[in-house]
Design an enzyme around this catalytic site. Structure first.
Site: not given
Ligand code: NAD
Length: 438
Positions: A192, A196-197, A214, A248
């Site tokens: 994502g 948020v990572g 990722e 992505c």
């Protein structure tokens, strides 16, 4: 997860299963992989319908990029798992004696968490799960709430096909993910965005849990002088506008010199027309933007340059046509964030040196694409830039090579997966020394 079970109960239950050793035998792993394969082949139509409901994905695209993609990942893993799991001997130094031996072996980690995003909501949940199961782990799978139809189908099908004692699906949004992240896992695999990572990594730090992140970013495509621009435009358009740009590793922007840009513009317009016809909205092969928030974010970027093709939109349908923008200032909004939608800006630079500086002045991208027939240009970019992956002549396709690791570097992520790299990610490589007692 049963309806009354809380995330903490799910993790405790799966941990109890893992302790029994149930997930460790290779036979259990291959059975699970075969069942997952059966789920995808038996229920592919239902999954494709959910993907259409969430993202307007055509059936062809749903099968190619999500269902069949994951089946290939399973087949590759099943074909090589025994081989990958074989202990690897290590040379032993003389002071330990000639009878001593040493090797490494893969141990499962325990209970792992896979958190998936909405853009390839089936593939990006299931492909990591393939690796986690192949490595002999129990798995909690958390689909994205922004692809609710796919999330619901996966939450129903996974327990119907896989061992519910060892594999659980937890649906939901931020509250549910936050509750999960409070638990102790043995690995967290997150796909994502970087914001948020960071939340995931902070939560993991509490338990010293290793993470794979990722993430995304702006993946550039450098187009050199003297390349066949019809071929370049066709490949750029296919890579960019697949899934309406919500990929992505999609080429985020084009970097090229002004003369090449001038010739590339009409070539890209022709390529879009050849791929989607005069009206992409009705051609049946072109996706939609995931939600209104992303639609509004993307349409606000359209003023960042001169429209070469596209720019048409319909909020009610979350439709944004395949769009190419020229004369784009590097400081304009479209160049300040990952686009993650069907807008392709062309930014001009004087030449290769400036292009390399342009890339190196920014976050390390998930992918970098080079369209050039010059060996010097190709090798200079390989040596002088850093990116998760490097694609010469073809965007996206490196991630379909099962023997290549897939992952980012720097802001585009950490860790890697696919094929044997997934086994590495979801295992502990244990060092073993054996000195006979005799
Ligand atoms: P998303 O909004 O679906 O979020 C991903 C997951 O994070 C979801 O399961 C969601 O529930 C969870 N989440 C969201 N907010 C959270 C919070 N505050 N706390 C805990 N969990 C939370 O997807 P997204 O982030 O919009 O995905 C798009 C991004 O992902 C892009 O940057 C894209 O480049 C990147 N991406 C990377 C890859 C890759 O393989 N490297 C693949 C696809 C997408």
């Amino acid at each position: 997860m049963t309806s009354t079970e809380q995330p903490a109960d799910v993790v405790a239950r799966l941990r109890a299963t893992f302790r029994t050793g149930r997930t460790k035998p290779v036979a259990w792993r291959t059975t699970q992989l075969n069942r997952l394969r059966a789920m995808l082949t038996d229920q592919g139509d239902e999954l494709a319908e959910a993907l259409h409901a969430d993202l307007g994905k055509s059936r062809t695209e749903a099968f190619r990029t999500e269902i069949d993609f994951t089946v290939r990942e399973i087949d590759h893993t099943l074909a090589h798992l025994d081989d990958w799991l074989r202990p690897e001997p290590a040379p032993v130094p003389a002071h330990l004696g000639a009878d001593a031996t040493a090797w490494t072996q893969y141990d499962p980690l325990g209970v792992v968490l896979v958190i998936a995003p909405w853009n390839y909501p089936a593939q990006l949940l299931l492909a990591p799960v393939v690796g986690a199961l192949a490595a002999g782990n129990a798995v909690v799978a958390k689909p994205s709430e922004l692809a609710p139809a796919t999330s619901a189908v996966l939450a129903r099908l996974i327990p119907a096909y896989l061992d519910t004692e060892a594999v659980a699906v937890v649906e939901g949004g931020v509250p549910e993910t936050t509750a999960l992240l409070a638990e102790r896992f043995d690995h967290i695999f997150y796909t994502g965005n970087g914001t948020v990572g960071r939340i995931v990594m902070r939560a993991a730090a509490e338990h010293l849990t290793p993470v794979t992140l990722e993430l995304g970013g702006k993946s550039p495509a450098f187009v050199d002088r003297g390349t066949d621009l019809d071929v370049v435009a066709d490949r750029l358009a296919r890579g960019k506008f697949l899934n309406a740009g919500q990929t992505c590793v999609a080429p985020d922007y084009v970097l090229t010199d002004p003369e090449t840009a001038a010739a590339l513009e009409p070539a890209l317009a022709r390529a879009v027309q050849a791929l989607y016809g005069p009206d992409p909205r009705t051609c049946g092969e072109y996706g939609r933007i995931v939600d209104e928030r992303h639609f509004d974010r993307l349409t606000a970027l359209l003023d960042s340059g001169r429209t070469v093709v596209g720019g048409d939109s319909d909020r009610a349908e979350k439709y944004l046509g395949p769009t190419v923008l020229a004369d784009v200032d590097p400081a304009s909004p479209v160049m300040r964030e990952e686009i993650f939608g069907p807008v392709l800006p062309i930014v001009t630079v004087a030449g290769l040196d400036e292009a390399i500086d342009f890339v190196n002045d920014r976050d390390k991208p998930l992918a970098l694409y080079v369209f050039s027939t010059s060996p010097q240009t190709r090798s200079r970019i390989a040596a002088e830039t850093s990116s998760g992956g490097l694609g010469y002549g073809l965007p996206l396709a490196h991630l379909t090579v099962s023997d290549l690791p897939f992952g980012g570097v720097g802001e585009s992520g950490m860790g890697r997966y696919h094929g044997r790299y997934s086994l590495e990610t979801f295992s502990h490589r244990k060092a073993v020394l054996d000195k006979p007692l005799g």
